[in-house]
Design a protein around this motif. Sequence first.
Motif, mmCIF file in Angstrom:
data_model
loop_
_atom_site.group_PDB
_atom_site.id
_atom_site.type_symbol
_atom_site.label_atom_id
_atom_site.label_comp_id
_atom_site.label_asym_id
_atom_site.label_seq_id
_atom_site.Cartn_x
_atom_site.Cartn_y
_atom_site.Cartn_z
ATOM 1 N N ILE A 1 0.834 -1.207 0.000
ATOM 2 C CA ILE A 1 0.000 0.000 0.000
ATOM 3 C C ILE A 1 0.871 1.261 0.000
ATOM 4 O O ILE A 1 0.535 2.262 -0.631
ATOM 5 C CB ILE A 1 -0.950 0.001 1.219
ATOM 6 C CG1 ILE A 1 -2.068 -1.027 1.010
ATOM 7 C CG2 ILE A 1 -1.550 1.379 1.468
ATOM 8 C CD1 ILE A 1 -2.870 -1.328 2.264
ATOM 9 N N LEU A 2 1.993 1.201 0.694
ATOM 10 C CA LEU A 2 2.892 2.351 0.767
ATOM 11 C C LEU A 2 3.590 2.631 -0.562
ATOM 12 O O LEU A 2 4.165 3.701 -0.747
ATOM 13 C CB LEU A 2 3.954 2.131 1.855
ATOM 14 C CG LEU A 2 3.457 2.123 3.301
ATOM 15 C CD1 LEU A 2 4.584 1.740 4.249
ATOM 16 C CD2 LEU A 2 2.877 3.475 3.686
ATOM 17 N N ASN A 3 3.549 1.673 -1.476
ATOM 18 C CA ASN A 3 4.275 1.831 -2.733
ATOM 19 C C ASN A 3 3.403 1.760 -3.988
ATOM 20 O O ASN A 3 3.892 2.052 -5.080
ATOM 21 C CB ASN A 3 5.369 0.751 -2.833
ATOM 22 C CG ASN A 3 6.490 0.974 -1.839
ATOM 23 O OD1 ASN A 3 7.395 1.768 -2.078
ATOM 24 N ND2 ASN A 3 6.430 0.280 -0.700
ATOM 25 N N LEU A 4 2.128 1.364 -3.823
ATOM 26 C CA LEU A 4 1.253 1.181 -4.991
ATOM 27 C C LEU A 4 -0.151 1.728 -4.717
ATOM 28 O O LEU A 4 -0.555 1.870 -3.565
ATOM 29 C CB LEU A 4 1.145 -0.316 -5.323
ATOM 30 C CG LEU A 4 2.384 -1.005 -5.899
ATOM 31 C CD1 LEU A 4 2.282 -2.500 -5.683
ATOM 32 C CD2 LEU A 4 2.529 -0.700 -7.379
ATOM 33 N N ASP A 5 -0.885 1.996 -5.798
ATOM 34 C CA ASP A 5 -2.293 2.341 -5.658
ATOM 35 C C ASP A 5 -3.053 1.117 -5.140
ATOM 36 O O ASP A 5 -2.585 -0.021 -5.295
ATOM 37 C CB ASP A 5 -2.874 2.780 -7.009
ATOM 38 C CG ASP A 5 -2.284 4.117 -7.464
ATOM 39 O OD1 ASP A 5 -1.862 4.885 -6.587
ATOM 40 O OD2 ASP A 5 -2.232 4.363 -8.681
ATOM 41 N N THR A 6 -4.222 1.337 -4.591
ATOM 42 C CA THR A 6 -4.956 0.275 -3.892
ATOM 43 C C THR A 6 -5.188 -0.973 -4.747
ATOM 44 O O THR A 6 -4.838 -2.085 -4.349
ATOM 45 C CB THR A 6 -6.312 0.807 -3.386
ATOM 46 O OG1 THR A 6 -6.085 1.979 -2.603
ATOM 47 C CG2 THR A 6 -7.016 -0.228 -2.528
ATOM 48 N N ALA A 7 -5.777 -0.800 -5.931
ATOM 49 C CA ALA A 7 -6.077 -1.965 -6.772
ATOM 50 C C ALA A 7 -4.803 -2.680 -7.202
ATOM 51 O O ALA A 7 -4.742 -3.916 -7.220
ATOM 52 C CB ALA A 7 -6.892 -1.535 -7.991
#
Length: 401
Positions: free
Chosen positions: A237-243
């Motif tokens: 989550i800290l590195n990517l969008d949610t989906a």
Amino acid sequence: EYEEKTGRAHRPLSPKQNVRKNLDFEPLSTTALILEDRPANLPAKPAEEAQKHRQQYEEMVVQAKKRELKEAQKRKKQLEERCKLEDSIGNAVLTWNNEILPNWETMCCSRKVRELWWQGIPPSVRGKVWSLAIGNELNITHELYDICLARAKEKWRSLSTGGAEVECEDAGFSAADREASLELIKLDISRTFPNLCIFQQGGPYHDTLHSILGAYTCYRPDVGYVQGMSFIAAVLILNLDTADAFIAFSNLLNKPCQMAFFRVDHGLMLTYFAAFEVFFEENLPKLFAHFKKNNLTPDIYLIDWIFTLYSKSLPLDLACRVWDVFCRDGEEFLFRTALGILKLFEDILTKMDFIHIAQFLTKLPEDLPSEEFFTSIAAIQMQSRNKKWAQVKKMLIFDNR
């Protein structure tokens, strides 16, 4: 001002005050009191003692100047190193964005890229690289994530209102099982990176983490939620969008090593531990013998490391660097990292008994030096009797049949 108003004349400075006035630097401490005259009710200082105090004070000033100069040089060096690091990261970002990512398929396995990868992926491109390296063999789409999330929310509503069981693919799983899983998610979210305070109730990423974990329990009801998953999802989550984080999360947990551990496949887990011990004995024979003598088996410390991919055990920035190379080298690097940790602390661990070793490895020091840590990992040879990790593991699986 008081003297001017009262008409008092300025008193001339004493020789001692002149000495202090002429000093370029004066430590702000009580050490300067040795220059002061004694109280009026006591005999005055002899001239010899006053001279001695003056010399002592001047020596203190010299020492203080040296310390100040040393601190200034240290700060300057740290600033230079920070600037150098920022320049290095900036150049690496340009290389990743302009050369590597547009030509991923042809460049990802090149020697240049692998060397750059080892040095750590810049945070601004880390998510893209992880997504590409993990892949999407499951062919999960953003739409599928939305469907799983909607299903999870429906279950939450149903369970909170005590409604009928939701009929779907996981009809074989009771409402009690699902409720227990959901309760475990709630509990684990509050314990995920508590120092950051961003995943706890009211934090900016609390709902995102809850959604991804809930959606996964609907996507893989046969696996459900297992402790440790929250840390993996949080790092993504800290590195990517949610989906995209959900896609990477699902594919990552689908890898053989993660699936073996999260589904608690005892036979396969024992095979991983046995393979690890082969390379443990090969690289660190003295420490291996010490662990054997103290009946310290790999499961005592490895399970927590593997379940959270080191994100719980290591400082977050260091854990992300481990993830970088894990995405490059696969499961082998997880066990190589474990051996790197043992090698780094070999001298300390060989002097400890069972209890202290277990406690130390459960809670590693928080100030691990990054370069020293990766130098220790680099020194580990993942080859035993001309057999590599995959060959050793395959041989052990065959022997256990």
